[in-house]
Design an enzyme around this catalytic site. Structure first.
Site: not given
Ligand code: PBG
Length: 322
Positions: A312, A194, A273, A232, A216, A204, A247
């Site tokens: 989505y 990720k 997203s 990982e 992050k 968010r 991701k």
């Molecule tokens: C948080 C989480 C995030 C997403 C899924 N779980 C956002 C982040 O890490 O800030 C993002 C999913 C998306 O953008 O569609 N643990």
């Protein structure tokens, strides 16, 4: 000319005959956002066609998706600020609306597979995936919170637990805890690679879960790295993950390919997203054909090696492919 590749493209039926990649509804997981309350269906401003649902409306949405052939959903809760604290305490309270909703869906729609999210951010007053102390995200202390959260989700009826927090050692910690408590059938789909990505912006907004301070980058991966993703993946496999995820998806097709070449576990990709928002925005402006772009994007993620796609677009795809 002895070789004419165009012969294999000369008609629709021949193109279908030689097609290398197919995408089916059963490859998709539909992420859904939830809020507490009754009769709520609020569109997310930056994600046209995607809503935050209260549980009553969510039930209708999930049954509709199920009837369309989308049987896998991933649920994300948006908790009001008043519930949040430093330790995400509410996340393992069996009376919270998220866990209550999971139990209700499992009871009323048992054919639907429910994936849950494990990370502290929707419940944390700091908006981070782990415990924050003096600006630092604590790893080992966070595992305990993630473990309790996972167990509570398993008790509520989750089929697949999705740790999205990127703490070291969390898959093993969660696996052992679930097994000790009698939940050895609950799967773990690990957010293995990720990345610290700008593409999570609309998500968010949907959950009001942006970090209150900092970013992050000390836990999510650097977009520059691919070998690190292999480390990982190796760890997640050893720690007992059932499926591995990359991701976001589109800027990381090479990472998907690398993991699918090196791991025998099913690979998932999260079409996040921001990737959804870009296509919707361009479509609404008449700048490109949203439907065709969606199909091309999903197919590309599949071709790169993802067996499973969180997207989505799942419901829209199912409507176009009855
Ligand atoms: C948080 C989480 C995030 C997403 C899924 N779980 C956002 C982040 O890490 O800030 C993002 C999913 C998306 O953008 O569609 N643990």
């Amino acid at each position: 000319m002895l070789r004419r590749p165009r012969r294999n493209r000369k008609s629709e039926v021949i193109r279908e005959l030689v097609v290398e990649t197919r995408l089916s509804k059963s490859d998709l997981i539909f992420p859904l956002f939830m809020v507490e309350g009754d009769n709520i269906k609020q569109e997310v401003a930056s994600m046209p066609g995607i809503y935050r649902f209260s549980v009553d409306n969510l039930m209708d949405e999930i049954s509709e998706c199920s009837a369309l052939g989308i049987k896998n959903v991933c649920l994300f809760p948006a908790f009001a600020e008043k519930y949040k604290d430093k330790y995400a305490t509410i996340s393992s309270d069996p009376n919270n609306f998220y866990l209550q909703a999971i139990a209700k869906i499992k009871k009323e729609l048992p054919e639907v597979c429910i994936m849950t999210d494990v990370a502290m951010d929707p419940y944390s007053s700091d908006g981070h995936d782990g415990i924050v102390e003096n600006g630092e995200i604590l790893n080992d202390e966070t595992l305990e919170v993630l473990g309790k959260m996972s167990l509570a989700q398993a008790q509520a009826g989750a089929d697949i637990i999705g740790p999205s927090d990127m703490m070291d050692g969390r898959v093993e910690y969660i696996r052992e805890l679930l097994d000790d408590e009698g939940f050895n059938k609950v799967s773990i789909l690990s957010y293995t690679a990720k990345y610290a990505s700008a593409f999570y912006g609309p998500f968010r907004d949907a959950l009001d879960s942006a970090p209150k301070a900092g970013d992050k980058k000390t836990y999510q991966m650097n977009p520059a790295n691919v070998k690190e993703a292999l480390i990982e993946a190796e760890l997640d496999e050893m720690e007992g993950a059932d499926m591995l995820m990359v991701k976001p998806a589109l800027s990381y097709l090479d990472v998907i390919k690398e993991l699918s070449d090196t791991s025998n576990l099913p690979i998932a990709a999260y079409n996040v997203s921001g990737e959804y928002a870009m296509i919707k925005a361009a479509d609404q402006n008449g700048w490109l054909d949203g439907e065709k772009t969606m199909l091309e994007v999903l197919l590309s993620i599949r071709r790169a090696g993802a067996k499973i796609i969180l997207t989505y677009f799942a419901k829209e795809f199912a409507k176009l492919n009855p």
